[in-house]
Write a protein that holds these residues in place. Structure first.
Motif, short mmCIF file in Angstrom:
data_model
loop_
_atom_site.label_atom_id
_atom_site.label_comp_id
_atom_site.label_asym_id
_atom_site.label_seq_id
_atom_site.Cartn_x
_atom_site.Cartn_y
_atom_site.Cartn_z
N TYR A 2 0.84 -1.20 0.00
CA TYR A 2 0.00 0.00 0.00
C TYR A 2 0.87 1.25 0.00
CZ TYR A 2 -3.61 -3.31 1.31
OH TYR A 2 -4.47 -4.37 1.32
N GLU A 8 -2.06 0.08 5.37
CA GLU A 8 -1.70 -1.34 5.40
C GLU A 8 -2.00 -1.94 6.77
OE1 GLU A 8 2.21 -4.20 4.59
OE2 GLU A 8 2.30 -2.05 4.17
N VAL A 11 -5.82 -2.39 7.18
CA VAL A 11 -6.30 -3.55 6.43
C VAL A 11 -5.96 -4.84 7.17
CG1 VAL A 11 -6.02 -4.90 4.30
CG2 VAL A 11 -6.25 -2.41 4.18
N GLU A 15 -8.79 -7.48 8.64
CA GLU A 15 -8.81 -8.87 8.18
C GLU A 15 -8.98 -9.85 9.33
OE1 GLU A 15 -6.19 -9.73 4.32
OE2 GLU A 15 -5.06 -8.69 5.87
N THR A 22 -9.44 -10.24 2.58
CA THR A 22 -8.55 -9.14 2.20
C THR A 22 -9.28 -8.06 1.41
OG1 THR A 22 -6.65 -10.64 2.13
CG2 THR A 22 -6.43 -8.54 0.97
N LYS A 23 -10.10 -8.48 0.44
CA LYS A 23 -10.79 -7.49 -0.40
C LYS A 23 -11.81 -6.69 0.41
CE LYS A 23 -10.22 -9.69 -4.89
NZ LYS A 23 -10.90 -10.22 -6.10
N SER A 24 -12.54 -7.38 1.29
CA SER A 24 -13.51 -6.66 2.13
C SER A 24 -12.79 -5.70 3.07
CB SER A 24 -14.33 -7.66 2.96
OG SER A 24 -15.13 -8.47 2.13
N GLN A 26 -9.98 -4.22 2.51
CA GLN A 26 -9.52 -3.08 1.70
C GLN A 26 -10.66 -2.10 1.45
OE1 GLN A 26 -8.01 -5.10 -1.76
NE2 GLN A 26 -5.98 -5.40 -0.88
N ARG A 27 -11.84 -2.63 1.11
CA ARG A 27 -12.98 -1.74 0.86
C ARG A 27 -13.35 -0.95 2.11
NH1 ARG A 27 -14.85 -6.12 -2.37
NH2 ARG A 27 -16.06 -6.97 -0.62
#
Length: 204
Positions: A2, A8, A11, A15, A22-24, A26-27
């Motif tokens: 990041y 970072e 995130v 998690e 990971t994607k959730s 990040q969002r």
């Protein structure tokens, strides 16, 4: 990698939350980055407050800001009936249904040897203590409703508790099958929970 080490770190922390990949994560992190400062600070304060001010009731095991909790100390609740649930979230679900006016006992989980959860890991000893005449100054308990989740672990816990409670001399009932097998109380609708409580039966 990041562009910000703080992003970072956020995130990575997100998690760790249940059902957050990971994607959730990040969002969520990017949403917080774009959100108004006041909203983010309010969220941070709420997280800090819940860790510092919310604990467990020493009597029933539910979440509370005071000990004993408001449900345990409410004189309008029927102390003769105790509803046994797995987690504090189940208490919230049953309270939303509005069909139960007794008191609760939170086990803190369900029996699951494969997951390493054994009787000593649950608040079973505390439940038996509450059933002693005059325990904690409460009215003598006459009925225990087993409201564990209708899945394999919940059923195993219910059967285990039934064997322990019958010799005590209290009436032992189980919530009816209004709650679908394999589901969790926390996600059941109010009508289903109300009917399940009303249709409880003796444990055989």
């Amino acid at each position: 990698m990041y562009s910000s080490k703080y992003l970072e770190l956020l995130v990575e922390e997100l998690e760790k939350l249940p059902s957050i990949g990971t994607k959730s994560a990040q969002r969520l992190a990017l949403h917080l980055l774009r959100a108004p400062r006041e909203d983010v600070l309010r969220l941070a304060e709420s997280i800090r407050a819940i860790r510092e001010r919310v604990g467990f009731c020493s009597r029933c095991g539910n979440f509370t800001e005071q000990d004993p909790c408001p449900i345990c100390t409410d004189p309008s609740r029927d102390g003769r009936v105790i509803c046994v649930v797995e987690q504090p979230g189940d208490v919230l679900a049953l309270e939303r249904a509005g069909a139960f006016r007794g008191r609760y006992h939170v086990l803190g989980g369900a029996l699951s040897p494969l997951d390493g959860t054994h009787p000593d890991h649950l608040r079973i000893r505390e439940l038996l203590e509450r059933l002693r005449p005059g325990a904690n100054g409460e009215i003598e308990v006459q009925e225990v409703i087993l409201a564990t989740n209708p899945n394999v672990a919940g059923e195993a816990t219910s059967l285990y508790l039934h064997r322990l409670l019958v010799p005590v001399g209290v009436r032992v009932t189980r919530i009816a099958r209004g709650v679908p097998m394999g589901s969790d109380l926390e996600y059941s609708d109010q009508v289903t929970l109300a009917r399940a409580l009303e249709g409880r039966r003796e444990v055989e």
